[in-house]
Design a protein around this motif. Structure first.
Motif, short mmCIF file in Angstrom:
data_model
loop_
_atom_site.label_atom_id
_atom_site.label_comp_id
_atom_site.label_asym_id
_atom_site.label_seq_id
_atom_site.Cartn_x
_atom_site.Cartn_y
_atom_site.Cartn_z
N ALA A 182 -32.51 -44.76 5.43
CA ALA A 182 -32.88 -43.56 6.19
C ALA A 182 -33.66 -43.93 7.44
N LEU A 183 -34.53 -44.93 7.32
CA LEU A 183 -35.29 -45.38 8.48
C LEU A 183 -34.37 -46.01 9.52
N ARG A 184 -33.40 -46.74 9.08
CA ARG A 184 -32.45 -47.34 10.01
C ARG A 184 -31.64 -46.26 10.75
N ASP A 185 -31.21 -45.23 10.02
CA ASP A 185 -30.46 -44.16 10.66
C ASP A 185 -31.32 -43.42 11.69
N CYS A 213 -41.02 -56.09 18.60
CA CYS A 213 -39.63 -56.17 18.15
C CYS A 213 -38.75 -55.52 19.20
N CYS A 214 -37.43 -55.57 18.95
CA CYS A 214 -36.49 -54.99 19.90
C CYS A 214 -35.21 -54.63 19.16
N GLY A 215 -34.80 -53.35 19.24
CA GLY A 215 -33.59 -52.92 18.56
C GLY A 215 -33.80 -52.69 17.08
N LEU A 216 -32.70 -52.54 16.35
CA LEU A 216 -32.77 -52.33 14.92
C LEU A 216 -32.83 -53.65 14.16
N SER A 217 -31.75 -54.42 14.26
CA SER A 217 -31.72 -55.74 13.63
C SER A 217 -32.01 -56.85 14.62
N SER A 218 -31.61 -56.64 15.86
CA SER A 218 -31.86 -57.61 16.93
C SER A 218 -31.81 -56.89 18.27
N TYR A 219 -32.13 -57.59 19.29
CA TYR A 219 -32.17 -56.97 20.63
C TYR A 219 -30.78 -56.54 21.09
N ARG A 220 -29.72 -57.12 20.53
CA ARG A 220 -28.37 -56.78 20.94
C ARG A 220 -27.90 -55.41 20.42
N HIS A 276 -38.38 -59.98 22.93
CA HIS A 276 -38.43 -60.24 21.49
C HIS A 276 -37.03 -60.11 20.92
N LEU A 277 -36.63 -61.09 20.12
CA LEU A 277 -35.27 -61.09 19.59
C LEU A 277 -35.15 -60.33 18.27
N GLY A 278 -36.20 -60.29 17.48
CA GLY A 278 -36.14 -59.67 16.15
C GLY A 278 -36.08 -58.16 16.23
N GLY A 279 -35.42 -57.56 15.22
CA GLY A 279 -35.30 -56.11 15.16
C GLY A 279 -36.54 -55.45 14.57
#
Length: 327
Positions: A182-185, A213-220, A276-279
């Protein structure tokens, strides 16, 4: 009247000279003499036995109990309940003002229709402020005027809030394993509507800046945003928000909005020197687990505050009920 009684006693006395036949004739007259009302000037018109009859039995319609004066403790509870609810009334109005200001700043109130509840978090502030203000106002007026009706409404509303909070806590505990999805959505929705909602943009920037951090799982993950996608026509194509930068201010006092331009065209090694690369999903989950004690403490304090206001209202109702006051 005194002479009539003396004559009656002589007539009925066994030592009198009247015979049995004459006494039988005089009995109806004696009974009529007994039924005569007392009309002497010195008498107030009350019968001799009226002094022994309680006042409530003499005239029930005119008997009215005098309500007892509240004691010092009851007055202290009344004033404390008024100040207690006044504080929460001010907090509710402040929350309402923040929500209305947020809607006005984004121009949501100028449209023909208000935005849906799920798409605008400012509406949550408005509804929470309205609910808290209405309940606190009822508590203030009920404590000030000793109104049983308003106090009952306050007690019912507080019990409803406590029930909803308990139900929400149970649902969160039961679905704790699904909270990550739910947090990811929710974060994905914020990522997609980053440029469209100023409050969502503020929330995402604060999360990425504070958790580094950046993004959900990664900056991409920002490639799914229509404005940051490499196929977008704008200047933000193949970029990420400035809150993803290692040093957004670039050693200055003003944030450099172009510190992450073109990062998505770079490889991971080159991008690691700028953003930052990590989500944020994993970082936010770790942060929530670390704040579990504070969350439980905050919930306990909230329940304690509600219970205190509830007990004061019940004490006032107990003082009002015996004397028959009504709101």
């Amino acid at each position: 009247m005194v002479l009539g009684r003396e004559r009656l006693s002589r007539l009925l006395s066994p030592r009198g000279a009247v015979g049995s036949g004459e006494s039988s004739r005089l009995l109806p007259q004696a009974s009529r003499l007994v039924e005569l009302p007392c009309s002497s000037d010195d008498d107030d018109g009350s019968l001799p036995g009226d002094a022994d009859v309680p006042v409530a039995e003499q005239d029930p319609g005119e008997w009215c109990p005098v309500p007892p004066k509240p004691g010092a403790f009851s007055r202290c509870v009344q004033y404390l309940a008024f100040l207690w609810n006044l504080l929460f009334l001010l907090l509710g109005l402040l929350t309402l003002a923040v929500g209305v200001w947020g809607l006005l700043a984004k121009g949501s109130l100028r449209g023909e229709r208000p935005p849906p509840l799920g798409s605008d978090p400012m509406l949550l502030f408005v509804l929470a402020g309205l609910g808290a203000s209405a309940v606190s106002l009822a508590g203030c007026l009920g404590a000030l005027r000793s109104s049983a009706c308003l106090l009952r409404f306050f007690v019912g509303a507080v019990l409803a809030f406590v029930g909803l909070e308990a139900l929400g806590g149970l649902l969160l505990f039961a679905a704790r394993h699904r909270l990550r999805d739910a947090l990811r959505d929710a974060l994905l929705l914020c990522l997609l509507r980053y440029q469209e909602e100023p409050d969502l943009r503020f929330l995402v920037d604060e999360v990425q800046r504070s958790l580094q951090c950046c993004g959900l799982s990664s900056y991409r993950d920002w490639e799914s945003n229509p404005y940051f996608n490499c196929s977008a026509p704008g200047v933000q194509a193949c970029s990420v928000p400035a809150s993803c930068c290692l040093d957004p201010r670039q050693n200055g006092s003003v944030t450099n909005a172009q510190c992450a331009f073109g990062v998505l065209r770079l490889g991971d090694v080159a991008a690691a020197s700028a953003v930052h690369l990590g989500g944020c999903v994993a970082q936010l989950g770790t942060w929530l687990r670390g704040q579990a004690g504070g969350i439980v403490t905050g919930a306990a304090v909230l329940v304690l505050l509600e219970a205190t206001g509830l007990l004061m209202a019940l004490k006032m109702l107990a003082d009002i009920a015996p004397i028959g006051l009504r709101g």
